[in-house]
Scaffold this active site. Sequence first.
Site, PDB file in Angstrom:
ATOM      1  N   PRO A 287       0.845  -1.204   0.000  1.00  0.00           N
ATOM      2  CA  PRO A 287       0.000   0.000   0.000  1.00  0.00           C
ATOM      3  C   PRO A 287       0.878   1.251   0.000  1.00  0.00           C
ATOM      4  O   PRO A 287       1.564   1.534   0.975  1.00  0.00           O
ATOM      5  CB  PRO A 287      -0.800  -0.133   1.297  1.00  0.00           C
ATOM      6  CG  PRO A 287       0.014  -1.035   2.166  1.00  0.00           C
ATOM      7  CD  PRO A 287       0.738  -1.959   1.261  1.00  0.00           C
ATOM      8  N   ASP A 463       5.997   2.216   1.953  1.00  0.00           N
ATOM      9  CA  ASP A 463       5.101   1.085   2.198  1.00  0.00           C
ATOM     10  C   ASP A 463       4.388   1.328   3.526  1.00  0.00           C
ATOM     11  O   ASP A 463       5.015   1.300   4.594  1.00  0.00           O
ATOM     12  CB  ASP A 463       5.914  -0.208   2.238  1.00  0.00           C
ATOM     13  CG  ASP A 463       5.047  -1.456   2.329  1.00  0.00           C
ATOM     14  OD1 ASP A 463       3.858  -1.326   2.693  1.00  0.00           O
ATOM     15  OD2 ASP A 463       5.555  -2.559   2.049  1.00  0.00           O
ATOM     16  N   HIS A 464       3.064   1.554   3.457  1.00  0.00           N
ATOM     17  CA  HIS A 464       2.323   1.909   4.662  1.00  0.00           C
ATOM     18  C   HIS A 464       2.169   0.735   5.626  1.00  0.00           C
ATOM     19  O   HIS A 464       1.742   0.921   6.780  1.00  0.00           O
ATOM     20  CB  HIS A 464       0.937   2.446   4.278  1.00  0.00           C
ATOM     21  CG  HIS A 464       0.435   3.495   5.216  1.00  0.00           C
ATOM     22  ND1 HIS A 464       1.008   3.742   6.443  1.00  0.00           N
ATOM     23  CD2 HIS A 464      -0.601   4.372   5.123  1.00  0.00           C
ATOM     24  CE1 HIS A 464       0.359   4.709   7.064  1.00  0.00           C
ATOM     25  NE2 HIS A 464      -0.631   5.111   6.277  1.00  0.00           N
ATOM     26  N   ARG A 465       2.495  -0.488   5.191  1.00  0.00           N
ATOM     27  CA  ARG A 465       2.506  -1.615   6.123  1.00  0.00           C
ATOM     28  C   ARG A 465       3.663  -1.472   7.111  1.00  0.00           C
ATOM     29  O   ARG A 465       3.577  -1.914   8.261  1.00  0.00           O
ATOM     30  CB  ARG A 465       2.657  -2.941   5.363  1.00  0.00           C
ATOM     31  CG  ARG A 465       1.527  -3.271   4.421  1.00  0.00           C
ATOM     32  CD  ARG A 465       1.841  -4.525   3.619  1.00  0.00           C
ATOM     33  NE  ARG A 465       3.064  -4.366   2.832  1.00  0.00           N
ATOM     34  CZ  ARG A 465       3.611  -5.334   2.095  1.00  0.00           C
ATOM     35  NH1 ARG A 465       3.032  -6.531   2.057  1.00  0.00           N
ATOM     36  NH2 ARG A 465       4.707  -5.107   1.395  1.00  0.00           N
ATOM     37  N   ILE A 467       5.699   1.645   7.361  1.00  0.00           N
ATOM     38  CA  ILE A 467       5.964   3.020   7.780  1.00  0.00           C
ATOM     39  C   ILE A 467       4.643   3.745   8.000  1.00  0.00           C
ATOM     40  O   ILE A 467       3.845   3.905   7.062  1.00  0.00           O
ATOM     41  CB  ILE A 467       6.811   3.754   6.725  1.00  0.00           C
ATOM     42  CG1 ILE A 467       8.125   2.989   6.480  1.00  0.00           C
ATOM     43  CG2 ILE A 467       7.096   5.185   7.139  1.00  0.00           C
ATOM     44  CD1 ILE A 467       8.963   3.551   5.356  1.00  0.00           C
TER      45      ILE A 467
END
Length: 493
Positions: A287, A463-465, A467
């Site tokens: 994401p 990567d929002h997983r 960060i």
Amino acid sequence: MTADTSTGSAARYREFRMPDVGEGLTEAEILKWYVQPGDAVTDGQVVCEVETAKAAVELPIPYDGVVHELRFEEGTTVDVGVSIITVDVAPGSGEPAPAAAPEPSPPAAVTAAPAATVATAAAEPTGRQPVLVGYGVAESSTKRRPRRGASVPGQTTGGPAAAAVQAELNGRATPVVGAPAAGRPLAKPPVRKLAKDLGVDLATVTPSGQDGIITREDVYAAIAPTELVGEPLAPTAPPVAPVAPAVAPAVPAPVAPAGTGRETRIPIKGVRKATAAAMVGSAFTAPHVTEFVTVDVTRTMKLVEELKSDKDMAGLRVNPLLLIAKALLVAIKRNPEVNAAWDEANQEIVVKHYVNLGIAAATPRGLIVPNIKDAHDKTLPQLAAALGELVSTAREGRTTPVAMQGGTVTITNVGVFGVDTGTPILNPGESAILAIGAIKLQPWVHKGKVKPRQVTTLALSFDHRLIDGELGSKFLADTAAILEQPKRLITWA
């Protein structure tokens, strides 16, 4: 006596198979042959150049001998594990040469092929063997589903007639025009789609690939105007009045494979194919979040000019990218959780205590992202030297697959094209990518007054997983703060 001869022949003629020159690659295109049949080769001599999905690589031969046969022409894409060259390692011994599998042979001679194949397999070691380039060929644990009507190994074939049919199915017997095809023609999904788009019936195509597999070239050949299958059926017709072929209604009008005057079709292969797969996989797996910041880099640009005349930087290329890369490394040191990877299989976040800094580079073969190993440990002169070597190697097409593996964070400089910024896509397996926009002279409020200043826009995708928004914002803000006040390279380092 026959078994001894077969074993001796197999030991004399060695097959060099396409190695996996980069972890996980499945095919490579032969760009150029450096040898021809009859040429003497020595252990370690480069015999060909191939282009994988990652880079162009030269392949050395792992033994001495004389080239007996080149299995494929230049421009052919070959799967990993397929033999590409045969070498006579004992020239002058007088033993018979092995029969070339791709060449057509009479049905009566087909029965000798399995014996030669078994002898060759017995003479060569099994399992994954080391080679001079790459990882060798892994023994496959999967087997192709038997075709309908094909004989099963170990069972009676039913005599010469059945052997002839099996030879034709494997593409080793002379095809008979108009003979019905036994079972579904063998072709890879892209080739089937190509045939469907061009209106070609695969049952009417003569295969030239290994084991009777139909290739893209076979499909194009089937629609070429000089190779219509109906023409040999009318040899007595006058030249001025040719007889229409019997299968003409099933064959559409010739289509130019390379495109028309209004369109050009370019095969998707090599670096372009790998880039497309990587970007699609990354975009729909991680994401993405992209944040932007506009920053005054006037002091950084002044420092660049000063470093150009510094004796410690003599002979090195000093540019804004060098200081931006150094700023990014310092920001990672202040925010180490950014430098991580998502391990889906083990459900773990892997925080890396090293930085392999990727630099996106546009090359004639397409976009590649080689990386500088352990960039965090390098001084500014060392980083400048590594950047210069990376860029020159990429432009010359000499980047190795190893140089593009193991990256952790990437920089892409879209500013060289005059672009203000962008929303970059993560390199697969990495956590963040920083895009640098064009550095332009713009009006800027400096010390309470509007003055012309050197300004650029940075865009950070992450990567929002891995960060969160807070961490990503701090990381980007730290990078911008260093570029605004480059003395922080010292105070924050």
